[in-house]
Design an enzyme around this catalytic site. Structure first.
Site, PDB file in Angstrom:
ATOM      1  N   ALA A   7       0.827  -1.206   0.000  1.00  0.00           N
ATOM      2  CA  ALA A   7       0.000   0.000   0.000  1.00  0.00           C
ATOM      3  C   ALA A   7       0.864   1.260   0.000  1.00  0.00           C
ATOM      4  O   ALA A   7       2.099   1.190   0.129  1.00  0.00           O
ATOM      5  CB  ALA A   7      -0.904  -0.022   1.227  1.00  0.00           C
ATOM      6  N   ILE A   8       0.211   2.388  -0.090  1.00  0.00           N
ATOM      7  CA  ILE A   8       0.908   3.685  -0.077  1.00  0.00           C
ATOM      8  C   ILE A   8       1.664   3.810   1.259  1.00  0.00           C
ATOM      9  O   ILE A   8       1.085   3.574   2.314  1.00  0.00           O
ATOM     10  CB  ILE A   8      -0.112   4.840  -0.218  1.00  0.00           C
ATOM     11  CG1 ILE A   8      -0.953   4.676  -1.486  1.00  0.00           C
ATOM     12  CG2 ILE A   8       0.586   6.192  -0.198  1.00  0.00           C
ATOM     13  CD1 ILE A   8      -2.193   5.575  -1.536  1.00  0.00           C
ATOM     14  N   SER A  14      11.749   2.813  -0.465  1.00  0.00           N
ATOM     15  CA  SER A  14      12.900   2.683   0.447  1.00  0.00           C
ATOM     16  C   SER A  14      13.546   1.316   0.278  1.00  0.00           C
ATOM     17  O   SER A  14      14.780   1.208   0.173  1.00  0.00           O
ATOM     18  CB  SER A  14      12.449   2.844   1.906  1.00  0.00           C
ATOM     19  OG  SER A  14      11.692   4.011   2.061  1.00  0.00           O
ATOM     20  N   GLU A  30       8.475   4.377  -9.292  1.00  0.00           N
ATOM     21  CA  GLU A  30       7.213   4.900  -9.796  1.00  0.00           C
ATOM     22  C   GLU A  30       7.331   6.415  -9.999  1.00  0.00           C
ATOM     23  O   GLU A  30       8.001   7.091  -9.231  1.00  0.00           O
ATOM     24  CB  GLU A  30       6.180   4.616  -8.696  1.00  0.00           C
ATOM     25  CG  GLU A  30       4.772   4.753  -9.073  1.00  0.00           C
ATOM     26  CD  GLU A  30       3.913   4.121  -7.963  1.00  0.00           C
ATOM     27  OE1 GLU A  30       3.049   3.338  -8.315  1.00  0.00           O
ATOM     28  OE2 GLU A  30       4.120   4.410  -6.774  1.00  0.00           O
ATOM     29  N   TYR A  42      -5.767  13.794  -6.861  1.00  0.00           N
ATOM     30  CA  TYR A  42      -6.158  13.957  -5.453  1.00  0.00           C
ATOM     31  C   TYR A  42      -7.122  15.136  -5.273  1.00  0.00           C
ATOM     32  O   TYR A  42      -7.959  15.127  -4.380  1.00  0.00           O
ATOM     33  CB  TYR A  42      -4.926  14.089  -4.550  1.00  0.00           C
ATOM     34  CG  TYR A  42      -4.357  12.730  -4.194  1.00  0.00           C
ATOM     35  CD1 TYR A  42      -4.901  11.987  -3.154  1.00  0.00           C
ATOM     36  CD2 TYR A  42      -3.318  12.167  -4.916  1.00  0.00           C
ATOM     37  CE1 TYR A  42      -4.413  10.723  -2.840  1.00  0.00           C
ATOM     38  CE2 TYR A  42      -2.819  10.902  -4.611  1.00  0.00           C
ATOM     39  CZ  TYR A  42      -3.375  10.192  -3.564  1.00  0.00           C
ATOM     40  OH  TYR A  42      -2.910   8.936  -3.256  1.00  0.00           O
ATOM     41  N   ASP A  76       9.748  -0.723  -7.980  1.00  0.00           N
ATOM     42  CA  ASP A  76       9.168  -0.397  -6.661  1.00  0.00           C
ATOM     43  C   ASP A  76       7.646  -0.514  -6.601  1.00  0.00           C
ATOM     44  O   ASP A  76       7.054  -0.262  -5.552  1.00  0.00           O
ATOM     45  CB  ASP A  76       9.658   0.963  -6.152  1.00  0.00           C
ATOM     46  CG  ASP A  76       8.902   2.138  -6.735  1.00  0.00           C
ATOM     47  OD1 ASP A  76       8.297   2.000  -7.811  1.00  0.00           O
ATOM     48  OD2 ASP A  76       8.930   3.206  -6.104  1.00  0.00           O
ATOM     49  N   ARG A  77       6.995  -0.895  -7.686  1.00  0.00           N
ATOM     50  CA  ARG A  77       5.583  -1.303  -7.598  1.00  0.00           C
ATOM     51  C   ARG A  77       5.253  -2.172  -8.806  1.00  0.00           C
ATOM     52  O   ARG A  77       5.751  -1.939  -9.898  1.00  0.00           O
ATOM     53  CB  ARG A  77       4.634  -0.109  -7.541  1.00  0.00           C
ATOM     54  CG  ARG A  77       3.181  -0.550  -7.579  1.00  0.00           C
ATOM     55  CD  ARG A  77       2.145   0.512  -7.271  1.00  0.00           C
ATOM     56  NE  ARG A  77       1.645   0.450  -5.920  1.00  0.00           N
ATOM     57  CZ  ARG A  77       1.497   1.517  -5.137  1.00  0.00           C
ATOM     58  NH1 ARG A  77       1.835   2.705  -5.557  1.00  0.00           N
ATOM     59  NH2 ARG A  77       1.009   1.376  -3.933  1.00  0.00           N
ATOM     60  N   ARG A 139       3.364   6.640   8.128  1.00  0.00           N
ATOM     61  CA  ARG A 139       4.398   6.789   7.074  1.00  0.00           C
ATOM     62  C   ARG A 139       4.009   7.863   6.046  1.00  0.00           C
ATOM     63  O   ARG A 139       4.863   8.594   5.554  1.00  0.00           O
ATOM     64  CB  ARG A 139       4.585   5.451   6.344  1.00  0.00           C
ATOM     65  CG  ARG A 139       5.018   4.328   7.267  1.00  0.00           C
ATOM     66  CD  ARG A 139       6.479   4.032   7.161  1.00  0.00           C
ATOM     67  NE  ARG A 139       6.840   2.999   8.112  1.00  0.00           N
ATOM     68  CZ  ARG A 139       6.762   1.702   7.881  1.00  0.00           C
ATOM     69  NH1 ARG A 139       6.374   1.254   6.711  1.00  0.00           N
ATOM     70  NH2 ARG A 139       7.111   0.841   8.804  1.00  0.00           N
ATOM     71  N   GLU A 141       2.282  10.444   6.705  1.00  0.00           N
ATOM     72  CA  GLU A 141       2.533  11.736   7.383  1.00  0.00           C
ATOM     73  C   GLU A 141       4.035  12.018   7.446  1.00  0.00           C
ATOM     74  O   GLU A 141       4.485  13.139   7.207  1.00  0.00           O
ATOM     75  CB  GLU A 141       1.920  11.716   8.782  1.00  0.00           C
ATOM     76  CG  GLU A 141       0.401  11.807   8.710  1.00  0.00           C
ATOM     77  CD  GLU A 141      -0.309  11.597  10.047  1.00  0.00           C
ATOM     78  OE1 GLU A 141      -1.533  11.764  10.077  1.00  0.00           O
ATOM     79  OE2 GLU A 141       0.354  11.236  11.040  1.00  0.00           O
TER      80      GLU A 141
END
Ligand SMILES: Nc1ncnc2c1ncn2[C@@H]1O[C@H](COP(=O)(O)OP(=O)(O)O)[C@@H](O)[C@H]1O
Ligand SMILES: Nc1nc2c(ncn2[C@H]2C[C@H](O)[C@@H](COP(=O)(O)O)O2)c(=O)[nH]1
Length: 214
Positions: A7-8, A14, A30, A42, A76-77, A139, A141
């Site tokens: 998930a996000i 990392s 990404e 968003y 990474d995704r 994370r 935040e």
């Protein structure tokens, strides 16, 4: 190629850095900070959900073609998660059935091209980072991308909860390659060297078993 999922805020970018440095390979990230559609999405998800999905699909395909030229490059995704995101957004009324149909057919069509465009069709290993909702919010935040912050939009906590809940079934159903799960709540591979080594050892073990690490 090793593909990360989660998930996000799960720690994919990392871990992609840590793992690629450890293996001496390349990490492919990404498109986020230089993604012109993400902040628009968003702000107005209904208007931009489809465009964002096409943007990610195109960039992801480009990365896969580059990453697949060498064993143990890290993405990474996974492209397989894009569909999870889009179908969830569609279920929330942010994409029309026609847009979903176009997207699903385009994705299937592009996936069929992969064996020709790249050396292999599927990753060698999927490493899934499993996190709780509290960790996810903490994370997000900590990283501080403004448009992802719950205080910017009161509907975001529900969006994040739904996303996380869909990941459980998604991981169980994933069968494109060998897979493994890492507990992203307990293992701080960013700040804690012992945790980092533990996670790297777990991944190495899987790669050795698959013959992509000597
Ligand atoms: N295992 C971890 N333990 C502690 N902090 C982490 C961990 N993984 C990531 N972080 C931190 O959480 C934030 C989000 O991580 P990031 O790698 O960008 O996640 P993702 O790419 O999955 O969205 C960053 O501030 C990062 O330093
Ligand atoms: N609507 C979608 N949003 C997506 C997709 N892939 C990523 N994202 C968003 C989620 C985050 O805000 C940002 C980066 O994700 P990280 O997990 O790397 O932090 O992009 C998607 O396919 N659809």
């Amino acid at each position: 190629m090793i593909v990360l999922s989660g998930a996000i805020g799960a720690g994919k970018s990392s871990l992609a850095t840590v793992l690629s440095e450890h293996l001496g390979t390349e990490a492919f990230y990404e498109q986020v900070d230089n993604n012109p559609v993400l902040p628009l999405f968003y702000k107005d998800p209904k208007k931009y959900a489809f465009l964002l999905q096409i943007y990610f699909l195109n960039k992801r395909f480009e990365s896969i073609k580059k990453a697949m030229v060498q064993d143990n490059n890290v993405l990474d995704r996974s492209i397989y998660e894009d569909s999870l995101f889009f179908h969830m957004n569609a279920d929330m009324g942010r994409a029309t059935p026609q847009e979903v149909k176009v997207y699903d057919e385009l994705l299937a069509n592009m996936m069929q091209e992969l064996p020709y465009a790249a050396a292999k069709k599927a990753p060698d290993l999927l490493v899934h980072l499993d996190i709780s909702y509290d960790t996810m919010i903490h994370r997000i935040e900590k990283r501080g991308r403004s448009y992802e912050q719950p205080e910017q939009d009161p509907t975001l906590p529900e969006y994040y909860k739904q996303l996380l809940s869909r990941y459980d079934g998604w991981y169980d159903d994933y069968d494109y390659s060998p897979k493994m799960k890492i507990d992203g709540d307990k293992n701080d591979f960013v700040e804690n060297p012992e945790d980092r080594q533990k996670v790297l050892d777990l991944i190495d073990e899987q790669l050795r078993a698959r013959g992509t690490l000597k």
